[in-house]
Design a protein around this motif. Structure first.
Motif, PDB file in Angstrom:
ATOM      1  N   UNK A 133       5.317  -2.008   6.920  1.00  0.00           N
ATOM      2  CA  UNK A 133       5.228  -1.520   5.534  1.00  0.00           C
ATOM      3  C   UNK A 133       4.534  -0.163   5.476  1.00  0.00           C
ATOM      4  N   UNK A 134       3.493   0.009   6.270  1.00  0.00           N
ATOM      5  CA  UNK A 134       2.791   1.291   6.295  1.00  0.00           C
ATOM      6  C   UNK A 134       3.701   2.400   6.794  1.00  0.00           C
ATOM      7  N   UNK A 135       4.454   2.098   7.853  1.00  0.00           N
ATOM      8  CA  UNK A 135       5.332   3.108   8.441  1.00  0.00           C
ATOM      9  C   UNK A 135       6.429   3.519   7.470  1.00  0.00           C
ATOM     10  N   UNK A 136       7.048   2.546   6.813  1.00  0.00           N
ATOM     11  CA  UNK A 136       8.154   2.856   5.912  1.00  0.00           C
ATOM     12  C   UNK A 136       7.679   3.480   4.598  1.00  0.00           C
ATOM     13  N   UNK A 137       6.410   3.303   4.248  1.00  0.00           N
ATOM     14  CA  UNK A 137       5.903   3.873   3.012  1.00  0.00           C
ATOM     15  C   UNK A 137       5.227   5.228   3.213  1.00  0.00           C
ATOM     16  N   UNK A 138       5.039   5.619   4.468  1.00  0.00           N
ATOM     17  CA  UNK A 138       4.357   6.883   4.757  1.00  0.00           C
ATOM     18  C   UNK A 138       5.241   8.074   4.379  1.00  0.00           C
ATOM     19  N   UNK A 139       4.595   9.166   3.980  1.00  0.00           N
ATOM     20  CA  UNK A 139       5.335  10.388   3.640  1.00  0.00           C
ATOM     21  C   UNK A 139       5.933  11.004   4.899  1.00  0.00           C
ATOM     22  N   UNK A 140       7.157  11.509   4.789  1.00  0.00           N
ATOM     23  CA  UNK A 140       7.844  12.129   5.925  1.00  0.00           C
ATOM     24  C   UNK A 140       7.400  13.576   6.074  1.00  0.00           C
ATOM     25  N   UNK A 141       6.078  13.756   6.242  1.00  0.00           N
ATOM     26  CA  UNK A 141       5.490  15.080   6.414  1.00  0.00           C
ATOM     27  C   UNK A 141       4.573  15.054   7.625  1.00  0.00           C
ATOM     28  N   UNK A 142       4.132  16.229   8.061  1.00  0.00           N
ATOM     29  CA  UNK A 142       3.222  16.311   9.207  1.00  0.00           C
ATOM     30  C   UNK A 142       1.949  15.542   8.926  1.00  0.00           C
TER      31      UNK A 142
END
Length: 240
Positions: A133-142
């Motif tokens: 859940x953390x991985x899929x909810x994380x922003x796709x930024x640096x």
């Protein structure tokens, strides 16, 4: 199967060829076998591939560009490196007070634990659902990926604590400056498989397939890692 073995062989040759040269020029060639055994038991750790596979799946779902893949992947790897290095600094201070024979016993015990959990195919990672859940909810930024790497690094501790603590204990009994340098070298080897997957596979889908292949062979990788730990533990005990 053959292509997966070849790719893994390239990772290992690159990792340990470079490290052997560094250790040789540092004037400690006798430390190379220990370094090989401990770093290899961590470098091919199935838990790392499981976490990285989750990240690659999350990236593929978002259909990011290759440039974005490199940004997200490099931030995640950098975060894991920094987090593990800082953890290692703490272990160095702890390891200074641990007798080497205790490190040897711990290496044997953790090696057996690694083999047993590998054969039984039991995960040594914490709450996978929470991690996913953390991985899929994380922003796709640096910065989003870096923050994610710091958080999930703690989930790898049950997998790598054995090799890392033994390594830190060994190098803690020498020069402090050299110990910090050896710690940095060890962690480069620890994240190098992820770097190679990110840069050499060519695309998100290829990277994901390779990482998933490593997960499928987690039992074999656990057996190798466990045997290496048992071997280094017996070696420490017999030379103490």
């Amino acid at each position: 199967m053959k292509s997966e073995i070849k790719a893994l062989a390239v990772i290992l040759v690159a990792s340990f060829g470079i490290s052997a040269l560094v250790l040789y020029f540092l004037g400690i060639p006798s430390f190379i076998p220990k370094f090989y055994a401990l770093a290899m038991s961590d470098s091919i750790n199935p838990c790392t591939f499981v976490i990285y596979t989750m990240l690659l799946i999350a990236i593929s779902v978002r259909e990011v560009s290759r440039k974005r893949l490199y940004i997200i992947g490099s931030a995640f790897i950098l975060a894991v490196y920094v987090s593990y290095y800082l953890l290692g600094v703490g272990l160095l201070f702890l390891g200074h007070y641990i007798p080497l024979w205790i490190a040897g016993v711990f290496a044997v015990a953790f090696g057996i634990y690694t083999i047993v959990t590998g054969i039984l195919e039991r995960s040594r990672i914490g709450d996978k659902g929470k991690i996913r859940r953390r991985i899929f909810s994380a922003d796709a930024t640096f910065f989003g990926s870096f923050a994610l790497g710091v958080v999930v690094s703690t989930t790898l501790l049950p997998c790598s604590a054995g090799s890392y603590l033994v390594y830190a204990t060994i190098i803690a009994h020498g020069s402090r400056g050299l110990a910090f340098l050896l710690l940095a070298l060890y962690n480069i080897i620890f994240v190098l498989p992820l770097i190679i997957i990110l840069l050499a596979m060519g695309s998100v889908s290829e990277s994901k397939r390779f990482s998933q292949a490593m997960v499928r062979h987690s039992m074999e990788l656990s057996l190798v890692a466990g045997l290496l730990l048992i071997g280094i533990g017996i070696w420490i005990l017999s030379s103490g």
